[in-house]
Scaffold this motif. Structure first.
Motif, PDB file in Angstrom:
ATOM      1  N   MET A   1       8.373   9.057 -13.176  1.00  0.00           N
ATOM      2  CA  MET A   1       8.983   9.088 -11.864  1.00  0.00           C
ATOM      3  C   MET A   1      10.449   9.485 -12.031  1.00  0.00           C
ATOM      4  SD  MET A   1       9.081   6.041  -9.135  1.00  0.00           S
ATOM      5  CE  MET A   1       9.177   6.497  -7.452  1.00  0.00           C
ATOM      6  N   ASN A   2      10.918  10.396 -11.218  1.00  0.00           N
ATOM      7  CA  ASN A   2      12.290  10.868 -11.312  1.00  0.00           C
ATOM      8  C   ASN A   2      13.221   9.994 -10.495  1.00  0.00           C
ATOM      9  OD1 ASN A   2      11.455  12.968 -12.904  1.00  0.00           O
ATOM     10  ND2 ASN A   2      11.181  14.371 -11.186  1.00  0.00           N
ATOM     11  N   ILE A   3      14.370   9.683 -11.071  1.00  0.00           N
ATOM     12  CA  ILE A   3      15.402   8.930 -10.366  1.00  0.00           C
ATOM     13  C   ILE A   3      16.316   9.950  -9.702  1.00  0.00           C
ATOM     14  CG2 ILE A   3      17.352   7.365 -10.655  1.00  0.00           C
ATOM     15  CD1 ILE A   3      14.772   5.993 -11.207  1.00  0.00           C
ATOM     16  N   THR A   4      16.559   9.801  -8.409  1.00  0.00           N
ATOM     17  CA  THR A   4      17.433  10.736  -7.706  1.00  0.00           C
ATOM     18  C   THR A   4      18.774  10.114  -7.359  1.00  0.00           C
ATOM     19  OG1 THR A   4      16.434  10.091  -5.601  1.00  0.00           O
ATOM     20  CG2 THR A   4      15.510  12.026  -6.720  1.00  0.00           C
ATOM     21  N   SER A   5      18.800   8.780  -7.158  1.00  0.00           N
ATOM     22  CA  SER A   5      20.056   8.128  -6.807  1.00  0.00           C
ATOM     23  C   SER A   5      19.987   6.639  -7.127  1.00  0.00           C
ATOM     24  CB  SER A   5      20.366   8.329  -5.319  1.00  0.00           C
ATOM     25  OG  SER A   5      19.380   7.695  -4.538  1.00  0.00           O
ATOM     26  N   CYS A   6      21.128   6.014  -7.115  1.00  0.00           N
ATOM     27  CA  CYS A   6      21.225   4.575  -7.362  1.00  0.00           C
ATOM     28  C   CYS A   6      20.620   3.825  -6.170  1.00  0.00           C
ATOM     29  CB  CYS A   6      22.693   4.191  -7.533  1.00  0.00           C
ATOM     30  SG  CYS A   6      22.981   2.409  -7.583  1.00  0.00           S
ATOM     31  N   PRO A   7      19.711   2.868  -6.418  1.00  0.00           N
ATOM     32  CA  PRO A   7      19.126   2.127  -5.299  1.00  0.00           C
ATOM     33  C   PRO A   7      20.122   1.170  -4.633  1.00  0.00           C
ATOM     34  CG  PRO A   7      18.275   1.307  -7.385  1.00  0.00           C
ATOM     35  CD  PRO A   7      19.118   2.502  -7.695  1.00  0.00           C
ATOM     36  N   ASN A   8      21.241   0.879  -5.300  1.00  0.00           N
ATOM     37  CA  ASN A   8      22.230  -0.038  -4.750  1.00  0.00           C
ATOM     38  C   ASN A   8      23.214   0.663  -3.821  1.00  0.00           C
ATOM     39  OD1 ASN A   8      23.459  -2.604  -4.527  1.00  0.00           O
ATOM     40  ND2 ASN A   8      25.006  -2.003  -6.011  1.00  0.00           N
ATOM     41  N   CYS A   9      23.797   1.777  -4.297  1.00  0.00           N
ATOM     42  CA  CYS A   9      24.839   2.440  -3.499  1.00  0.00           C
ATOM     43  C   CYS A   9      24.467   3.858  -3.075  1.00  0.00           C
ATOM     44  CB  CYS A   9      26.156   2.470  -4.271  1.00  0.00           C
ATOM     45  SG  CYS A   9      26.139   3.555  -5.708  1.00  0.00           S
ATOM     46  N   GLY A  10      23.404   4.411  -3.650  1.00  0.00           N
ATOM     47  CA  GLY A  10      22.984   5.760  -3.278  1.00  0.00           C
ATOM     48  C   GLY A  10      23.688   6.866  -4.036  1.00  0.00           C
ATOM     49  N   SER A  11      24.542   6.527  -4.980  1.00  0.00           N
ATOM     50  CA  SER A  11      25.273   7.519  -5.750  1.00  0.00           C
ATOM     51  C   SER A  11      24.330   8.278  -6.684  1.00  0.00           C
ATOM     52  CB  SER A  11      26.366   6.840  -6.575  1.00  0.00           C
ATOM     53  OG  SER A  11      26.954   7.761  -7.466  1.00  0.00           O
ATOM     54  N   GLU A  12      24.629   9.536  -6.921  1.00  0.00           N
ATOM     55  CA  GLU A  12      23.824  10.356  -7.824  1.00  0.00           C
ATOM     56  C   GLU A  12      24.419  10.404  -9.228  1.00  0.00           C
ATOM     57  OE1 GLU A  12      23.276  14.139  -5.980  1.00  0.00           O
ATOM     58  OE2 GLU A  12      22.166  13.291  -4.295  1.00  0.00           O
ATOM     59  N   HIS A  13      25.443   9.618  -9.477  1.00  0.00           N
ATOM     60  CA  HIS A  13      26.108   9.592 -10.775  1.00  0.00           C
ATOM     61  C   HIS A  13      25.660   8.354 -11.540  1.00  0.00           C
ATOM     62  CE1 HIS A  13      28.560  12.886  -9.403  1.00  0.00           C
ATOM     63  NE2 HIS A  13      28.879  12.187  -8.324  1.00  0.00           N
ATOM     64  N   TYR A  14      24.758   8.551 -12.488  1.00  0.00           N
ATOM     65  CA  TYR A  14      24.250   7.451 -13.307  1.00  0.00           C
ATOM     66  C   TYR A  14      23.977   7.984 -14.705  1.00  0.00           C
ATOM     67  CZ  TYR A  14      19.901   9.710 -11.953  1.00  0.00           C
ATOM     68  OH  TYR A  14      18.922  10.636 -11.728  1.00  0.00           O
TER      69      TYR A  14
END
Length: 139
Positions: A1-14
């Motif tokens: 499964m691909n991660i697209t964003s942080c589930p907490n803040c929605g940021s795409e920087h991880y």
């Protein structure tokens, strides 16, 4: 499964941050939140959730709904608890149900004896129809 964003803040920087229980772990650069890949599980179509809750409100038992829709009665109980559904209590009426196709439903409504002294709800179930009828208990 691909991660697209942080589930907490929605940021795409991880960034990747280790592996736990054979699952990749990530850390969000924006909020320092650690998260991992979501589990891929079975999900039931919302149509069946709505239909099960509708039938529950119409007065059918969990086991009857299980037999009609083919969904576990435990799942239905969990949905009733999750959505906080309260069934109105009226001991004078008891629903009966029939599953009919379009032709049978048409002939059922042509006979007026079927409708006297009762309330009727018709709902569709795939290519068939469910007729729910309330009759007063006879003393």
């Amino acid at each position: 499964m691909n991660i697209t964003s942080c589930p907490n803040c929605g940021s795409e920087h991880y960034v990747k941050s280790g592996i736990i229980n054979q699952r990749q772990r990530y850390k969000c650069k924006a909020c320092n939140y650690f998260f991992s890949v979501n589990k891929i599980g079975k999900s039931i179509d919302q149509y069946y959730v709505n239909k099960a809750l509708q039938l529950y409100l119409e007065g059918l038992s969990y086991r009857e709904i299980e037999r009609i829709l083919g969904i576990s009665h435990v799942s239905i109980i969990n949905w009733v608890k999750k959505y906080n559904i309260k069934r109105p209590y009226n001991p004078n009426y008891h629903p009966t149900y029939k599953i009919l196709n379009a032709g049978e439903l048409s002939s059922y409504f042509q006979n007026t004896k079927n409708l006297s002294g009762a309330g009727v709800v018709v709902t569709e179930l795939g290519d068939k129809f469910m007729l729910i009828k309330w009759e007063r208990f006879r003393d």
